[in-house]
Design an enzyme around this catalytic site. Structure first.
Site, mmCIF file in Angstrom:
data_model
loop_
_atom_site.group_PDB
_atom_site.id
_atom_site.type_symbol
_atom_site.label_atom_id
_atom_site.label_comp_id
_atom_site.label_asym_id
_atom_site.label_seq_id
_atom_site.Cartn_x
_atom_site.Cartn_y
_atom_site.Cartn_z
ATOM 1 N N ASP A 47 -11.190 2.299 4.091
ATOM 2 C CA ASP A 47 -11.472 0.858 3.986
ATOM 3 C C ASP A 47 -12.977 0.611 3.930
ATOM 4 O O ASP A 47 -13.421 -0.482 3.595
ATOM 5 C CB ASP A 47 -10.891 0.122 5.199
ATOM 6 C CG ASP A 47 -9.625 -0.632 4.865
ATOM 7 O OD1 ASP A 47 -9.414 -0.908 3.672
ATOM 8 O OD2 ASP A 47 -8.870 -0.945 5.800
ATOM 9 N N GLN A 72 -4.779 -1.558 9.619
ATOM 10 C CA GLN A 72 -4.544 -2.898 9.064
ATOM 11 C C GLN A 72 -5.048 -3.952 10.047
ATOM 12 O O GLN A 72 -4.637 -3.976 11.203
ATOM 13 C CB GLN A 72 -3.041 -3.075 8.776
ATOM 14 C CG GLN A 72 -2.701 -4.378 8.091
ATOM 15 C CD GLN A 72 -3.294 -4.488 6.681
ATOM 16 O OE1 GLN A 72 -3.260 -3.547 5.903
ATOM 17 N NE2 GLN A 72 -3.861 -5.639 6.364
ATOM 18 N N LYS A 79 0.841 -1.204 0.000
ATOM 19 C CA LYS A 79 0.000 0.000 0.000
ATOM 20 C C LYS A 79 0.877 1.255 0.000
ATOM 21 O O LYS A 79 0.609 2.222 -0.709
ATOM 22 C CB LYS A 79 -0.935 -0.028 1.220
ATOM 23 C CG LYS A 79 -2.038 -1.079 1.089
ATOM 24 C CD LYS A 79 -2.773 -1.367 2.395
ATOM 25 C CE LYS A 79 -3.698 -2.574 2.201
ATOM 26 N NZ LYS A 79 -4.379 -3.003 3.423
#
Ligand code: NAD
Length: 282
Positions: A119, A96, A52
């Site tokens: 997200d 994460q 990422k």
């Protein structure tokens, strides 16, 4: 022989278009920023975060990874989220997952400013998505939808089967296919006869994380087969859930692993970061 859905090429095309958006934002003195929170030392998470970071660097997006030790506590994580929510240089916050077991994930996700939730896991964004009113969409299912669109795979009125019911992939994937007009079946580890469901699928999305789960005898001729799974073979190679070599002879279209859904997920993260920047700044 199925058409191979090239996620790498499509993600490159999407990133090329995003470069134009990023350039326009920078011309207005708006510099998109992404914060990634990584707690603990899960090896897979470290690889995902580094990919990422690389994508952001490649596109000239400011990104910062906040690394917390695996013995970090709830207050420390919550304080960091609050700090990032109030940081005007940060437009996207990604935590994460999984977080270390003693951290309450739900509390952390709900603390993220929904406008910065790239997200798309915050309940407000999940609700918007379910009601067909989404601004941003969870990266992996959003990447799958882009693939279906690019390869002109019809969704309206088609039978779609999603394997997996996680909040990250399976459930939002099912919601997005449903909103796009498919008749959707969601299968999971307690489903009685997986093969019987798969055989009816015009679109099959497998997100179980089980190598070899989907075999050629489960596939309807001409179906679109999307493999979200990421597994390691005995010889250490990255493989999906689908027996690619045999299924490609039955399916109409199929994604490889690697080079399928994975790069699309990252492209969608960048897309969401740009969207969040626009929502917050323009
Ligand atoms: P998860 O473990 O949270 O969920 C797995 C789901 O699969 C569960 O709902 C479970 O019921 C179902 N399942 C497990 N075994 C099954 C079986 N034998 N039959 C039917 N259903 C079964 O995982 P997740 O976070 O949803 O991720 C799923 C897979 O996708 C993993 O391999 C993960 O690494 C991968 N993934 C890939 C990307 C990408 O960008 N390509 C992104 C996210 C996740």
């Amino acid at each position: 022989m199925a058409c191979i859905i090239d996620g790498k090429a499509l993600s490159g095309k999407i990133k090329k278009n995003l470069r134009v958006d990023i350039k326009e934002l920078k011309e207005r003195n708006v510099f998109p920023g992404l914060a990634v929170v990584l707690a603990g030392d899960d090896p897979a998470s470290k690889i995902y975060v580094s990919n990422k970071e690389k994508a952001c660097q490649e596109l000239g997006i400011h990104s910062k990874v906040y690394r917390l030790n695996s013995d970090t506590n709830q207050a420390e994580v919550m304080n960091l989220i609050e700090k990032l929510n109030n940081d005007s240089k940060i437009h996207g916050i990604l935590v994460q997952l999984p977080l270390p077991g003693h951290i309450v994930e739900k509390e952390v996700i709900e603390a993220i400013d929904p406008k910065k939730d790239v997200d798309c896991f915050h309940p407000e964004n999940v609700g918007r998505m379910l009601s067909g009113n989404g601004r941003m969409f969870p990266c992996t299912p959003a990447g799958v939808m882009e693939m279906l669109k690019e390869y002109e795979i019809e969704i309206v009125g088609k039978d779609a089967v999603v394997i997996g019911k996680s909040n990250i992939v399976g459930k939002p994937m099912a919601a997005m296919l449903l909103n796009a007009g498919a008749t959707v079946t969601v299968c999971h580890s307690r489903t009685k006869d997986l093969k019987a469901h798969c055989e009816k699928a015009d679109i099959l999305v497998s997100a179980a994380g089980k190598a070899g789960l989907i075999t050629a005898d489960m596939i309807k001729s001409g179906a679109a087969v999307i493999d979200v799974g990421i597994n390691r073979s005995e010889d250490g190679k990255i493989i999906g859930d689908v027996d690619f070599e045999k299924v490609k002879d039955v399916a109409g279209a199929i994604t490889p692993v690697p080079g399928g859904v994975g790069p699309m997920t990252i492209a969608m993260l960048v897309k969401n970061t740009i969207l969040a920047t626009k929502i917050l700044s323009l």
